[in-house]
Scaffold this active site. Structure first.
Site, PDB file in Angstrom:
ATOM      1  N   ASP A 290       0.847  -1.195   0.000  1.00  0.00           N
ATOM      2  CA  ASP A 290       0.000   0.000   0.000  1.00  0.00           C
ATOM      3  C   ASP A 290       0.888   1.253   0.000  1.00  0.00           C
ATOM      4  OD1 ASP A 290      -2.331   1.697   0.349  1.00  0.00           O
ATOM      5  OD2 ASP A 290      -3.334  -0.026   1.234  1.00  0.00           O
ATOM      6  N   ASP A 403      -5.748   2.636  -7.206  1.00  0.00           N
ATOM      7  CA  ASP A 403      -6.736   2.991  -6.189  1.00  0.00           C
ATOM      8  C   ASP A 403      -7.257   4.406  -6.430  1.00  0.00           C
ATOM      9  OD1 ASP A 403      -8.312   2.567  -3.988  1.00  0.00           O
ATOM     10  OD2 ASP A 403      -6.715   2.827  -2.513  1.00  0.00           O
ATOM     11  N   GLU A 406     -12.088   6.631  -9.034  1.00  0.00           N
ATOM     12  CA  GLU A 406     -13.448   7.075  -9.410  1.00  0.00           C
ATOM     13  C   GLU A 406     -13.450   8.313 -10.328  1.00  0.00           C
ATOM     14  OE1 GLU A 406     -13.346   4.545  -6.064  1.00  0.00           O
ATOM     15  OE2 GLU A 406     -12.479   6.542  -6.234  1.00  0.00           O
ATOM     16  N   GLU A 408     -11.681   9.695  -6.717  1.00  0.00           N
ATOM     17  CA  GLU A 408     -12.352   9.809  -5.431  1.00  0.00           C
ATOM     18  C   GLU A 408     -12.881  11.209  -5.172  1.00  0.00           C
ATOM     19  OE1 GLU A 408     -10.718   9.399  -1.050  1.00  0.00           O
ATOM     20  OE2 GLU A 408     -11.442   7.491  -1.804  1.00  0.00           O
ATOM     21  N   ARG A 454     -10.848  -0.263  -8.455  1.00  0.00           N
ATOM     22  CA  ARG A 454     -12.182  -0.293  -7.844  1.00  0.00           C
ATOM     23  C   ARG A 454     -13.199   0.556  -8.597  1.00  0.00           C
ATOM     24  NH1 ARG A 454     -11.420   3.193  -2.187  1.00  0.00           N
ATOM     25  NH2 ARG A 454     -11.730   5.254  -3.114  1.00  0.00           N
ATOM     26  N   ASP A 471     -14.397  -0.125   0.239  1.00  0.00           N
ATOM     27  CA  ASP A 471     -14.055  -0.132   1.666  1.00  0.00           C
ATOM     28  C   ASP A 471     -15.217  -0.614   2.525  1.00  0.00           C
ATOM     29  OD1 ASP A 471     -11.603   0.845   0.927  1.00  0.00           O
ATOM     30  OD2 ASP A 471     -12.092   2.923   1.350  1.00  0.00           O
ATOM     31  N   HIS A 530      -7.783  -8.238   3.215  1.00  0.00           N
ATOM     32  CA  HIS A 530      -7.206  -6.881   3.230  1.00  0.00           C
ATOM     33  C   HIS A 530      -8.007  -6.037   4.211  1.00  0.00           C
ATOM     34  CE1 HIS A 530      -5.229  -3.246   1.809  1.00  0.00           C
ATOM     35  NE2 HIS A 530      -6.416  -2.689   1.621  1.00  0.00           N
TER      36      HIS A 530
END
Length: 794
Positions: A290, A403, A406, A408, A454, A471, A530
């Site tokens: 990560d 990650d 979107e 985010e 994601r 999440d 995870h």
């Protein structure tokens, strides 16, 4: 294309567009070739095109606009479909051997038929409302509706107005109407799919006002939709994934166990963790790094995207040592470059970032700091980003984690080279995966990339994207939503949707929850515990009891490699998901909304345990079918819902009568997998007179191995006769694959009496029969150059 544009121009008129389909008037029609029908109406033009007899596309081009050809989702080229146009004074009927498009001229309406039955009908069709452009349709009162991407709403999503705006939902449980991965796609229990082929944000209204209306609403863009039909669900999924692209085969190691957490702070921590797996003989194939691989802190370092040598002084050596142990390294990346990161100045100077209205790098604040967003739609930015991935691959990194895609946080005032933030928001993750996939294709053409993300869009599966469900809360409620999300996404082409096993959000130490989640994980596409680091996600840091149960689940996952790898191949060829709703094969009122039991591939029926202290499970065994308990071998006749006692070490799993289930010898990494030694169970039942299964194998790494002929496919067939049972073995191989000798250790379940003899290739072989369990066992050594035949004589 030129003819179509000229045709539209010639037909243009000055009549203003109207909002009501009741005022829309038919004016004229024209076939353009045999594949396209143009229908001029008072407020625009319909363009209707067949892709195949079971896929038809309709575009409405309002007066004053031009047809927008570009699609982010569709990759299929239209077939040469035989069509027939029948025109009368009141109707048009444009038909293929599958779908028929029927137009009523006055009052104007368009409806779609398949095999002479109406599938769908435009209601008002195109109109505008509340500054949104709308396409709406009349649907039946009893239709069950699926789709819209990843949501936690129950299998039937009818009655909801679904926002199409990818957005993370931190700590969700059983109800999450908006999540990371939305899609403008609806599927119906009437066996059709309706895909709205347009990227900008909007809504899917699945009859929220209870007026039997399905609507698509968008801020701008194409007014295009594809209708996809088929005789069976398998046909619909195959047709849709042919339209939008098939998922490339993942490397075999992606089916193994992953070590992952948020996150490993140092090289030492990573290597010590993997050593714990080795010490405890728990199989593991990958470790995920990560944020800390590029910075010491969570905040302020995102965008560094280079190894933080203070914590990882010998990163390359670590990767090499892990690989020698059969463990791949995967690193996280994000599309955000913080103004405090090492690469901020470079990103600004090279024009890598999205901009504001003045053309300056767009900056705003979010959880991780003050940031800019990489504008992947700029060629220079795309090349800059790919160079980072290329550098990681050259260091030995085997997979990419993308990650926050979107993205985010994505203010609507941000400008991209391809449009505004709201116009590209829902395809950003899709095009990010495309960037990586195309980079691998150029630079590492023989490598199967692993791309964990994601957020994406319709068709992202063709870039090899592996999505996960975000999440999720580390609670029973979080677990309960996971089968629904995975089943829905599998139907929509994203067959590798999975969850953070054990749950991600919150410091909840619950060994029962943890082990039940990991038991479910055996039968979901990716096995990746995870979580936030306050409570360990890795079994090697849990209690002895929890670790023992987790180990048993992980070992079963590895034993099922032959079965599971064949599912990956089947998905690549046909689009069929690995997790399948029961209604795919057994449509009924009780299965149309069922997610608590599902099929893992063709032959395993799984019912996860979703509640604490649950002593019994309700399992749906379809009527007029026969199943066997996977562990005990007990025979069950399907009668609908049945109650079964739960066991502490596994969840209820049943095997279809007539199934061949191959298991591998247990290994500590897929690198040691041997496809030439299997334990094969055949689930015998007198109700099954014949049965056949195929199992695909290649080296697990070479891209396009099947197309290159570097594969083998084992076919196992059974035939039950008066004299006993015959099992035939056949190996089909590609031109670039060598024949292999194989050892199969056979177990026949439900064999009621001691056989008179067991033979292979006409020669008697030793066997054992257990009268108590009804299990018949024997071993064969098979030279696959020849067909093999086993005979079990009564």
């Amino acid at each position: 294309m030129k003819k179509i544009v000229v045709f539209l121009v010639l037909w243009s008129c000055a009549i203003a567009a109207t909002a009501q389909i009741s005022t829309r008037k038919y004016k004229a029609h024209k076939e353009v070739g045999s594949q396209c029908l143009m229908i001029r109406v008072t407020d625009g033009t319909y363009r209707i095109q067949f892709y195949s007899p079971e896929i038809v596309e309709t575009s409405f081009i309002p007066e004053g606009e031009q047809y927008q050809k570009a699609s982010h989702a569709v990759v299929m080229r239209p077939e040469l479909v035989a069509t027939r146009l029948r025109a009368t004074t009141s109707t048009l009927n444009w038909s293929s051997k599958g779908i028929s498009v029927r137009v009523q001229k006055a009052p104007f309406s368009i409806s779609f038929y398949y095999n002479e039955k109406m599938v769908l009908k435009e209601k008002r069709g195109y109109h505008t409302k509340d500054n949104l452009e709308v396409l709406d349709f009349a649907i039946d009162a009893d239709e069950v509706l699926y789709g819209g991407g990843a949501r936690a709403l129950g299998m039937n999503r009818r009655g909801h107005r679904l926002q199409l705006y990818n957005r993370a939902h931190y700590g969700y449980e059983t109800h999450a109407p908006l999540m990371n991965y939305t899609m403008p796609l609806v599927m119906s229990s009437k066996k059709y799919a309706l895909h709205f082929d347009n990227a900008p944000i909007g809504y899917l209204d699945l009859d929220s006002k209870k007026e039997n209306t399905l609507s698509y609403e968008t801020i701008s863009g194409r007014k295009t939709y594809q209708l996809i039909v088929g005789e069976q669900w398998s046909n619909i999924v195959n047709n849709y994934t042919t339209l939008t692209g098939k998922q490339p085969m993942l490397p075999r190691w992606a089916l193994g166990n992953f070590a992952s957490r948020f996150g490993y702070h140092s090289q030492r921590e990573v290597e010590e963790t993997i050593q714990r797996y080795k010490t405890n003989n728990i199989p593991v194939d990958a470790v995920i790094l990560d944020l800390y691989w590029f910075g010491k802190e969570i905040k302020g370092t995102m965008g560094n995207l280079e190894v933080f040598r203070d914590s990882f002084p010998d990163f390359e050596g670590m990767v090499t040592r892990l690989k020698a142990k059969g463990v791949k390294t995967i690193t996280i990346t994000e599309p955000f470059v913080l103004s405090t990161s090492k690469k901020w100045k470079e990103a600004v100077e090279k024009g890598v970032l999205a901009t504001d209205s003045t053309g300056q790098a767009a900056r705003y604040d979010f959880y991780f700091g003050n940031t800019g967003l990489i504008d992947i739609y700029k060629p220079a930015a795309s090349a800059w980003f790919w160079d980072i991935y290329k550098g990681l691959a050259n260091k030995g990194v085997a997979g990419i984690w993308g990650d926050l895609g979107e993205p985010e946080v994505h203010p609507n005032w941000v400008q991209h080279a391809a449009g505004t933030a709201d116009e590209v928001h829902n395809i950003y993750g899709h095009d990010w995966a495309k960037l990586i996939a195309q980079g691998y294709e150029r630079e590492f053409p023989k490598v199967r990339p692993f791309i964990l993300m994601r957020a994406g869009y319709s068709g992202s599966q063709r870039f090899g994207m592996v999505p996960w469900s975000g999440d999720v809360n580390r609670t029973w409620g979080g677990l309960q939503s996971q089968p629904e999300i995975a089943l829905q996404m599998g139907m929509q082409g994203l067959a590798f949707m999975h969850s953070d096993l054990g749950g991600f959000a919150g410091a909840n130490l619950d060994d029962e929850l943890y082990t039940r989640w990991l038991q479910y994980g055996v039968f979901q596409p990716i096995y990746r515990p995870h979580a936030q680091e306050e409570v360990a996600s890795e079994p090697v840091y849990r209690s002895k009891t929890a670790m023992a149960k987790a180990k048993k689940s992980i070992e079963l996952r590895y034993q099922l490699l032959p079965y599971n790898y064949n599912l990956v191949f089947e998905n690549n060829q046909t689009g069929m998901p690995l997790m399948r709703p029961l209604f795919f094969e057994y449509p009924a009122a009780e299965t149309n909304t069922l997610a608590s039991s599902y099929l893992w591939g063709n032959d395993l029926l799984v019912t996860p345990i979703m509640k604490s202290g649950q002593q019994e499970s309700t399992v749906y065994l379809p009527k007029k079918t026969v199943w066997f308990h996977f562990i005990t071998g007990k025979r069950f006749e399907g009668s609908g819902f049945v109650r079964v006692a739960n066991r502490p070490d596994e969840i209820p799993v049943f095997v279809r009568a007539g199934a061949f289930i191959p298991k591998a010898q247990l290994v500590q990494s897929t690198a040691a997998y041997d496809a030439n030694v299997w334990n094969v169970s055949y689930y015998h039942d007198t109700s099954v007179k014949s049965s056949q299964r195929r199992f695909y194998n290649d080296n697990g790494l070479l891209k396009n191995a099947f197309e290159a002929g570097a594969y083998e496919q084992v076919q196992l067939s059974s035939k039950l006769g008066k004299q006993g049972l015959t099992i035939d073995l056949k190996c089909n191989k590609g031109k670039q694959y060598n024949y292999q000798n194989k050892q199969y250790n056979w177990k026949l379940v439900n064999w009621k009496q001691r056989p008179q003899a067991v033979s292979f290739q006409g020669k008697a072989i030793p066997f054992d029969w257990d009268a108590t369990t009804g299990e018949l066992t024997f071993k064969v050594l098979w030279n696959t150059r020849k067909k093999g035949r086993i005979k079990i004589k009564n």
